[in-house]
Motif scaffolding. Structure first.
Motif, PDB file in Angstrom:
ATOM      1  N   ASN A 198       0.982  -1.274   0.038  1.00 19.60           N
ATOM      2  CA  ASN A 198      -0.072  -0.050  -0.156  1.00 19.60           C
ATOM      3  C   ASN A 198       1.011   1.169   0.069  1.00 19.60           C
ATOM      4  O   ASN A 198       0.354   2.213   0.501  1.00 19.60           O
ATOM      5  CB  ASN A 198      -1.053   0.013   1.078  1.00 19.60           C
ATOM      6  N   SER A 199       2.111   1.307  -0.372  1.00 17.42           N
ATOM      7  CA  SER A 199       2.971   2.432  -0.289  1.00 17.42           C
ATOM      8  C   SER A 199       2.471   3.005  -1.731  1.00 17.42           C
ATOM      9  O   SER A 199       2.921   2.489  -2.824  1.00 17.42           O
ATOM     10  CB  SER A 199       4.445   1.950  -0.060  1.00 17.42           C
ATOM     11  N   PRO A 200       2.479   4.371  -1.744  1.00 19.11           N
ATOM     12  CA  PRO A 200       2.284   5.179  -2.818  1.00 19.11           C
ATOM     13  C   PRO A 200       3.289   5.279  -3.786  1.00 19.11           C
ATOM     14  O   PRO A 200       4.252   5.917  -3.347  1.00 19.11           O
ATOM     15  CB  PRO A 200       1.558   6.530  -2.173  1.00 19.11           C
ATOM     16  N   ASN A 201       3.057   5.353  -5.081  1.00 20.17           N
ATOM     17  CA  ASN A 201       3.972   5.457  -5.989  1.00 20.17           C
ATOM     18  C   ASN A 201       5.364   4.915  -6.005  1.00 20.17           C
ATOM     19  O   ASN A 201       6.329   5.666  -6.251  1.00 20.17           O
ATOM     20  CB  ASN A 201       3.983   7.115  -6.412  1.00 20.17           C
ATOM     21  N   THR A 202       5.405   3.912  -5.313  1.00 27.23           N
ATOM     22  CA  THR A 202       6.849   3.295  -5.191  1.00 27.23           C
ATOM     23  C   THR A 202       7.222   2.128  -6.279  1.00 27.23           C
ATOM     24  O   THR A 202       7.515   1.021  -6.042  1.00 27.23           O
ATOM     25  CB  THR A 202       6.816   2.497  -4.010  1.00 27.23           C
ATOM     26  N   ASP A 203       7.050   2.775  -7.643  1.00 22.70           N
ATOM     27  CA  ASP A 203       7.214   1.562  -8.858  1.00 22.70           C
ATOM     28  C   ASP A 203       8.622   0.885  -8.742  1.00 22.70           C
ATOM     29  O   ASP A 203       9.509   1.490  -7.950  1.00 22.70           O
ATOM     30  CB  ASP A 203       7.310   2.620  -9.993  1.00 22.70           C
ATOM     31  N   GLY A 204       8.696  -0.193  -9.089  1.00 17.10           N
ATOM     32  CA  GLY A 204       9.950  -1.006  -8.920  1.00 17.10           C
ATOM     33  C   GLY A 204      10.812  -0.331  -9.873  1.00 17.10           C
ATOM     34  O   GLY A 204      11.978   0.264  -9.492  1.00 17.10           O
ATOM     35  N   ILE A 205      10.770  -0.699 -11.263  1.00 16.18           N
ATOM     36  CA  ILE A 205      11.788  -0.033 -12.140  1.00 16.18           C
ATOM     37  C   ILE A 205      10.900   0.625 -13.196  1.00 16.18           C
ATOM     38  O   ILE A 205      10.195   0.097 -13.714  1.00 16.18           O
ATOM     39  CB  ILE A 205      12.394  -1.153 -12.849  1.00 16.18           C
ATOM     40  N   HIS A 206      11.364   1.920 -13.418  1.00 13.84           N
ATOM     41  CA  HIS A 206      10.900   2.608 -14.320  1.00 13.84           C
ATOM     42  C   HIS A 206      11.818   3.060 -15.612  1.00 13.84           C
ATOM     43  O   HIS A 206      12.961   3.496 -15.156  1.00 13.84           O
ATOM     44  CB  HIS A 206      10.220   4.023 -14.023  1.00 13.84           C
ATOM     45  N   VAL A 207      11.444   2.673 -16.779  1.00 15.36           N
ATOM     46  CA  VAL A 207      12.192   2.850 -17.843  1.00 15.36           C
ATOM     47  C   VAL A 207      11.758   3.859 -18.798  1.00 15.36           C
ATOM     48  O   VAL A 207      10.489   3.916 -19.110  1.00 15.36           O
ATOM     49  CB  VAL A 207      12.478   1.364 -18.698  1.00 15.36           C
ATOM     50  N   GLY A 208      12.390   5.019 -19.275  1.00 17.30           N
ATOM     51  CA  GLY A 208      11.802   6.013 -19.820  1.00 17.30           C
ATOM     52  C   GLY A 208      12.852   6.465 -21.029  1.00 17.30           C
ATOM     53  O   GLY A 208      13.975   6.711 -20.771  1.00 17.30           O
ATOM     54  N   ASP A 209      12.252   6.927 -22.208  1.00 18.70           N
ATOM     55  CA  ASP A 209      13.329   7.370 -23.315  1.00 18.70           C
ATOM     56  C   ASP A 209      14.384   6.773 -23.312  1.00 18.70           C
ATOM     57  O   ASP A 209      15.562   7.390 -23.461  1.00 18.70           O
ATOM     58  CB  ASP A 209      13.484   9.026 -22.695  1.00 18.70           C
ATOM     59  N   SER A 210      14.625   5.432 -23.404  1.00 18.54           N
ATOM     60  CA  SER A 210      15.738   4.624 -23.452  1.00 18.54           C
ATOM     61  C   SER A 210      15.701   3.493 -24.231  1.00 18.54           C
ATOM     62  O   SER A 210      14.688   3.077 -24.560  1.00 18.54           O
ATOM     63  CB  SER A 210      16.009   4.129 -21.818  1.00 18.54           C
TER      64      SER A 210
END
Ligand SMILES: *[C@@H]1O[C@H](CO)[C@@H](O)[C@H](O)[C@H]1NC(C)=O
Length: 401
Positions: A198-210
């Motif tokens: 229930n922890s907010p916005n704690t994405d594991g791995i975010h990949v962007g523009d890569s």
């Protein structure tokens, strides 16, 4: 005869020693910089190790030879650390036997977006280690609806290339655990990411523009997406991930901006989802955009009690702000689902809610078997074109292909 034998032996031994010596000369032990030698104390919450890390990095980065930064087996408290390149060598290893701990008081880090940041580096390896974001106080603040700071991302690589992260454990981040942004050729394997469900916005791995990002053999339990893939990402390979709790593996949110790069060539293979909100999702705001998502493969996935095992949602519009009445400009095409099995936690296991303006095209469901309460689950489609191949339960409800 005996004398001859002894002479030969001696000669042989000398040669062996010389050869060994030669080998050592050819592969010198890299320079090692132990953080403890740069004026910090282990296991002392009052001592900020940021400066020691920074100094060790300066030495490693300005060395013309391969260099290792070593963090011994102990806890080191770090307020924030930025590792800037470019460096004089392309072989820097950060070997962490211990743990880097963020301050438990989130006010001490809340002014910066990042806790540990690599910027503009080439050829960096992170081996082992625990990164503990100590986010529980910030989550509690957010969950009790106070005005709270956004929090910091635990580990980010930005504008970098040729990165390896091996065997790292990331715990309890305030915000995203790991972010890969504007990078090329990144490999992450054997990671453990863990935060409360229930922890907010704690994405594991975010990949962007890569591009050319590979994530292998990793276990992710979190309160948001296990892996999220943002605009401008291509040639991604994601294999053998255990996800849950969490929101699944998500491409999106797309169409956040009108002028947006697309996502293409993504493979998600041999992953397990347990008690997650989604399995595999493609998500875009219901807004105009020139973005796209194409050439996506989902293969050999197991779902256990997943709310939306397969979902394309192009009508994302939280709080109905900035989107009502619009339809997504993101064109979704060539999405293949092969060998997807398991149980749905809701009656609808397959949902293709595509854009009326740009219907999803070239969707293929092959060997899919998803049940809800021991019965075949349901599929729901709008504006989706595609094909069912092999045994598909439930069948995709496509209109044309
Ligand atoms: C797709 O990405 C993979 C890496 O995940 C790469 O090996 C392959 O060459 C890419 N295919 C195309 C057509 O670019």
């Amino acid at each position: 005869m005996a004398l001859h034998a002894i002479t030969s032996f001696l000669l042989f031994s000398t040669l062996t020693v010389l050869m060994l010596f030669n080998n050592l000369a050819a592969f010198p032990t890299p320079l090692t910089f132990n953080v403890v030698d740069f004026g910090t104390k282990p296991n002392n919450a009052e001592t900020d190790s940021s400066k020691a890390l920074q100094l060790a990095w300066m030495h490693a980065c300005s060395s013309s030879k391969p260099a290792t930064i070593y963090v011994p087996k102990a806890k080191f408290y770090v307020r924030s650390a930025t590792f800037n390149g470019p460096c004089k060598n392309n072989h820097i290893t950060i070997r962490i036997d211990g743990a880097l701990m963020a301050p438990s008081d989130f006010h001490l880090t809340s002014n910066s977006e990042n806790w540990i940041l690599f910027h503009n580096v080439n050829g960096v390896t992170v081996l082992g280690g625990i990164l503990d974001g100590q986010g529980t106080q910030l989550w509690a603040c957010k969950n009790s609806a106070n005005t709270c700071p956004r929090g910091t991302t635990s580990l980010e690589f930005t504008n970098s290339q040729n990165i390896l992260v091996n065997g790292l454990t990331a715990l309890n981040s305030q915000l995203y655990h790991i972010v890969v942004n504007q990078c090329r050729n990144v490999k992450m394997q054997g990671l453990k990411v863990s935060a409360a469900g229930n922890s907010p916005n704690t994405d594991g791995i975010h990949v962007g523009d890569s591009s050319h990002v590979t994530i292998l053999n990793t276990n992710i339990r979190t309160g948001d997406d296990c892996i999220s893939i943002g605009p401008g990402s291509s040639n991604l390979w994601i294999e053998n991930i255990a996800c849950g709790p969490g929101h699944g593996i998500s491409i999106g949110s797309l169409a956040k901006d009108f002028k947006e790069k697309g996502v293409q060539n993504v493979t998600v293979k041999s992953c397990k989802f347990m008690d997650t909100q989604n399995g595999v999702r493609i998500k875009s705001w219901g807004r105009q955009s020139i973005g796209f998502a194409r050439n996506i493969r989902f293969q050999h996935l197991t779902m256990t009690n997943v709310q939306n095992p397969i979902i394309i949602d192009q009508n994302y519009c939280p709080h109905n702000q900035g989107c009502p009445g619009q339809s997504s400009g993101v064109a979704v095409s060539d999405v293949k689902y092969t060998d997807i099995r398991g149980t749905s936690a809701t009656p609808v296991a397959i949902k293709f809610d595509c854009s009326p303006k740009f219907p999803c095209k070239g969707i293929k469901l092959e060997d899919v078997k998803l049940s809800y309460k021991n019965q075949v689950a349901k599929a729901s489609c709008s504006n989706a074109q595609g094909l069912n191949v092999g045994v598909v339960q439930p069948m995709g409800c496509f209109k044309g292909n």
